[in-house]
Design a protein around this motif. Structure first.
Motif, PDB file in Angstrom:
ATOM      1  N   GLY A 167       0.808  -1.223   0.000  1.00 52.18           N
ATOM      2  CA  GLY A 167       0.000   0.000   0.000  1.00 52.18           C
ATOM      3  C   GLY A 167       0.835   1.265   0.000  1.00 52.18           C
ATOM      4  O   GLY A 167       2.044   1.219  -0.236  1.00 52.18           O
ATOM      5  N   PRO A 168       0.198   2.425   0.261  1.00 57.09           N
ATOM      6  CA  PRO A 168       0.910   3.715   0.230  1.00 57.09           C
ATOM      7  C   PRO A 168       2.002   3.802   1.301  1.00 57.09           C
ATOM      8  O   PRO A 168       1.876   3.222   2.373  1.00 57.09           O
ATOM      9  CB  PRO A 168      -0.194   4.740   0.535  1.00 57.09           C
ATOM     10  N   TRP A 169       3.026   4.564   0.997  1.00 59.67           N
ATOM     11  CA  TRP A 169       4.148   4.745   1.909  1.00 59.67           C
ATOM     12  C   TRP A 169       3.715   5.544   3.133  1.00 59.67           C
ATOM     13  O   TRP A 169       2.890   6.450   3.042  1.00 59.67           O
ATOM     14  CB  TRP A 169       5.273   5.485   1.187  1.00 59.67           C
ATOM     15  N   ALA A 172       6.346   6.638   8.961  1.00 59.71           N
ATOM     16  CA  ALA A 172       6.825   5.839  10.094  1.00 59.71           C
ATOM     17  C   ALA A 172       7.767   4.730   9.632  1.00 59.71           C
ATOM     18  O   ALA A 172       8.396   4.072  10.455  1.00 59.71           O
ATOM     19  CB  ALA A 172       5.647   5.248  10.865  1.00 59.71           C
ATOM     20  N   GLY A 173       7.837   4.503   8.319  1.00 59.12           N
ATOM     21  CA  GLY A 173       8.837   3.566   7.815  1.00 59.12           C
ATOM     22  C   GLY A 173       8.275   2.264   7.278  1.00 59.12           C
ATOM     23  O   GLY A 173       8.956   1.239   7.291  1.00 59.12           O
ATOM     24  N   HIS A 174       7.032   2.275   6.823  1.00 60.16           N
ATOM     25  CA  HIS A 174       6.452   1.063   6.234  1.00 60.16           C
ATOM     26  C   HIS A 174       5.404   1.474   5.202  1.00 60.16           C
ATOM     27  O   HIS A 174       5.196   2.664   4.972  1.00 60.16           O
ATOM     28  CB  HIS A 174       5.847   0.170   7.325  1.00 60.16           C
ATOM     29  N   TYR A 175       4.736   0.495   4.639  1.00 67.26           N
ATOM     30  CA  TYR A 175       3.731   0.766   3.613  1.00 67.26           C
ATOM     31  C   TYR A 175       2.379   0.194   4.026  1.00 67.26           C
ATOM     32  O   TYR A 175       2.317  -0.859   4.672  1.00 67.26           O
ATOM     33  CB  TYR A 175       4.139   0.116   2.282  1.00 67.26           C
ATOM     34  N   GLY A 176       1.320   0.883   3.631  1.00 68.07           N
ATOM     35  CA  GLY A 176      -0.014   0.297   3.701  1.00 68.07           C
ATOM     36  C   GLY A 176      -0.629   0.165   5.080  1.00 68.07           C
ATOM     37  O   GLY A 176      -1.460  -0.708   5.313  1.00 68.07           O
TER      38      GLY A 176
END
Ligand SMILES: [Zn+2]
Length: 320
Positions: A167-169, A172-176
């Motif tokens: 998913g979207p960036w 906080a350092g992760h996606y989705g």
């Protein structure tokens, strides 16, 4: 018996309130957040305001409650991007040495949850989940009639549960994560991305979460799709909390949560219903937060009162 001081710390302003143990605010003051100042100066400014208030009302101070941005290490602020000068600021010792009463600290979403529990939409419940939907998304929990702060005070990062790693960036350092799909920032991002395709948004000078929600209420198909996708992700995220915690009530707050039309709440609830176990869903009530603009300062006030009256409700673990 004395009164309570509430300190609600935000990225742009700090709200300070003096209140009674029944949740009545005697006075509030707003400081512009001195983000460039050192911790000692920040604490001095807050204490000066507090002492002036206490003096004006001729009362004694019983305890202080602080609602602080995270991440926290108990009463200590860790490194944050927008308050980087404050790294290591210890609310508890810093305000205790200046005001000489017990100081209790919770992260801001937890504090807001305690405020709604004691004085708002959660009154009389024992198990509640408070969700704040604004620029970001967070949560606070009351479990078995006790505030769930987590080991070091950071429980409730509901917004960063990852739903889809593709998913979207998220900064906080992760996606989705839930926040990357359903926060006010996500509504703004999607509205801007699809502005040209939307009859309602096209030609508007600025597009934000509010505009997208307005377009949705006027049956704009593009805004409708954006809000539908966001509420689906939010409802799915909430179904995890409902299944894990079996709450009696879910309270929806934050700028988007409080101002969105009633239909928004209904949609979140119906999406949660698609995913949560029927036995859990049958008993949970969805309510809008009641404290509105005051949720931060009332939350900090509630934290002070609750912890002072319930010494066993320790919040984050104390150093031994
Ligand atoms: Zn995230």
């Amino acid at each position: 018996m004395g009164e309570y001081l509430a300190v609600d710390v935000g990225g742009t302003k700090i709200a300070i309130g003096l209140g009674t143990d029944t949740g009545q605010l005697l006075e509030t003051a707003i400081l512009k957040t001195p983000a460039e100042k050192a911790p000692q100066d920040v604490l001095d400014q807050i204490a000066d305001q507090a002492l002036a208030m206490v003096h004006r009302h001729g009362v004694a101070l019983e305890a202080v409650g602080v609602g602080s941005p995270g991440p926290l290490d108990g009463p200590v602020l860790l490194k944050t991007s927008n308050l980087s000068h404050w790294e290591g600021l210890n609310w508890e010792t810093g305000l205790n040495t200046r005001l000489h009463v017990p100081v209790y600290v919770e992260n801001d979403a937890t504090a807001a949850a305690v405020g709604e529990w004691m004085f708002g939409a959660g009154k009389g419940t024992r198990d509640l989940v408070y969700v704040t939907i604004s620029t970001g998304i967070g949560a606070g929990f009351v479990v078995n009639g006790r505030v769930m702060s987590g080991f070091r005070g950071n429980a409730g990062e509901f917004g960063h549960l990852v739903l889809d790693p593709a998913g979207p960036w998220c900064p906080a350092g992760h996606y989705g994560c839930v926040e990357s799909y359903a926060s006010g920032s996500a509504l703004t991002r999607e509205g801007r991305r699809h502005q040209k395709e939307s009859p309602y948004l096209d030609g508007k000078e600025s597009v934000d979460a509010k505009t997208v929600l307005q377009g949705w209420m006027r049956d704009d198909p593009v805004c409708g799709q954006i809000v539908d996708a966001a509420t689906e992700r939010l409802g799915r995220g909430l179904s995890y909390l409902i299944d894990l915690m079996n709450p009696e009530r879910i309270i929806v707050g934050g700028g988007v949560g409080v101002n969105a039309p009633e239909r928004y709440l209904t949609m979140i609830e119906s999406y949660a219903r698609q995913y949560a176990l029927p036995a859990m869903m049958a008993v949970v009530q969805f309510r809008r937060a009641q404290l509105g603009e005051q949720s931060g300062v009332m939350g900090a006030l509630a934290v002070a009162i609750n912890r002072q009256h319930n010494p066993n409700s320790l919040g984050h673990a104390k150093e031994s």
